[in-house]
Design a protein around this motif. Structure first.
Motif, short mmCIF file in Angstrom:
data_model
loop_
_atom_site.label_atom_id
_atom_site.label_comp_id
_atom_site.label_asym_id
_atom_site.label_seq_id
_atom_site.Cartn_x
_atom_site.Cartn_y
_atom_site.Cartn_z
N GLN A 1 82.50 85.33 -16.16
CA GLN A 1 83.95 85.37 -15.99
C GLN A 1 84.62 86.06 -17.19
N THR B 1 85.35 87.14 -22.83
CA THR B 1 84.32 86.49 -22.04
C THR B 1 83.92 85.20 -22.75
N GLY C 1 78.83 85.22 -11.40
CA GLY C 1 78.95 86.25 -12.42
C GLY C 1 79.69 85.76 -13.66
N SER D 1 84.12 89.09 -11.16
CA SER D 1 83.07 90.10 -11.04
C SER D 1 83.13 90.76 -9.67
N ASP E 1 79.15 94.95 -9.68
CA ASP E 1 78.70 94.39 -10.96
C ASP E 1 77.48 93.52 -10.76
N GLU E 2 77.57 92.57 -9.82
CA GLU E 2 76.48 91.62 -9.60
C GLU E 2 75.26 92.31 -9.02
#
Length: 305
Positions: free
Chosen positions: A220, A254, A218, A280, A284-285
């Motif tokens: 970072q 980010t 994900g 993450s 989220d993923e």
């Protein structure tokens, strides 16, 4: 071990499972995720012989489920906790199942104790809550001390203590060398339970990887708090770096790691009060993976399917 090879299931013009292949190893909890209608329950039903594949195969220990002489001793499954005779007691239900495989009454007592049914096991099933039905279903799955466990939404209807118990049970069973296959819609719970994840979208596998690998893939983010957010913005500004200000002193960055942010803050003499990497979450993923594969959406959401 559970092995699927080019597994496909069609219901008329509807393809529920579209040529999926996977192999689940013993000693791990494999989480099975996907939006409603993605094919999870259908896959599990085919694994235990309740639905016949249109093509391909799914085997347990190298055999299809009907080929096992004593299936309860090989596979324990909870697919529909309400599929019991309401007039029987919980103990009576377990005793009937045990008799089909010459399982002792002592083992019936053991699974009643293990699943916390206790005195409720002598009550008729029609009086059971959804959570008690789940416990009864899990007790039935454990009766034959099987090497493979398949649980479809096992924490549905359970209270927090019950949810924690199912999590511990799944991990303990895997630690004993069993193959544990669990579906759930609770991302927070799955992140604490599963070692490996398979994610379905519209009948196809869209991810098959260790949970740590999915989370590490994900984007970072780093949470930064300072009294001079504008100065820090200028110091961090570069191609590929995204900065979102969430309040008067807080930035979410980010594209740069925490060490690089700290170094640039030092170089420009900006005092930092917080510098926290944000990993993450599984939710989220999951949302990123399944965003284009959702068949049923809540009102007001854009339909991208």
């Amino acid at each position: 071990m559970i092995t699927a090879e080019n597994l496909r299931k069609r219901y008329g013009s509807k393809t529920a499972v579209d040529g999926i292949s996977f192999q689940l190893a013993p000693g791990k909890v494999t989480g099975f995720l996907g939006p409603n209608g993605s094919g999870k329950s259908t896959t599990m039903r085919m694994a235990v012989g309740l639905d016949k594949p249109t093509s391909g195969s799914v085997t347990i220990g190298g055999k299809s489920f009907p080929q096992h002489a004593a299936p309860l001793r090989t596979v324990g499954a909870v697919l529909d906790a309400g599929a019991t005779h309401p007039g029987r007691t919980g103990r009576g239900h377990l005793q009937v199942l045990a008799a089909t495989h010459k399982i002792s009454k002592k083992r019936v007592d053991e699974v009643i104790e293990l699943t916390g049914l206790g005195a409720a096991s002598r009550k008729r099933i029609k009086s059971y809550s959804l959570g008690m039905n789940q416990r009864l279903g899990i007790a039935a799955a454990l009766l034959g001390d099987p090497a493979v466990l398949i649980f479809d939404e096992p924490v549905n209807g359970l209270d927090p203590e019950g949810v924690r118990w199912v999590r511990s049970l799944a991990r303990d069973m895997a630690a004993e060398g069993r193959t544990v296959f669990v579906s759930s819609h609770l991302m927070s719970e799955m992140s604490q339970t599963a070692d490996h994840l398979i994610v379905l979208g519209q009948g196809r596998i869209i991810a098959d990887a260790p949970i740590g690998q999915l989370l590490d893939s994900g984007e970072q983010r780093v949470l930064v708090r300072t009294e001079k957010p504008a100065d820090l913005r200028r110091a961090l500004g570069a191609e590929g770096v995204s900065i979102e200000q969430t309040d008067a002193e807080t930035l979410e960055v980010t594209g740069l790691d925490a060490r690089s942010i700290g170094r640039r803050a030092l170089e420009t003499q900006v005092v930092l009060h917080e510098l926290t990497p944000q990993r993450s979450t599984l939710e989220d993923e999951y949302m990123k993976l399944t965003g284009e594969h959702v068949e049923y959406r809540s009102g007001g959401q854009e339909d991208r399917s």
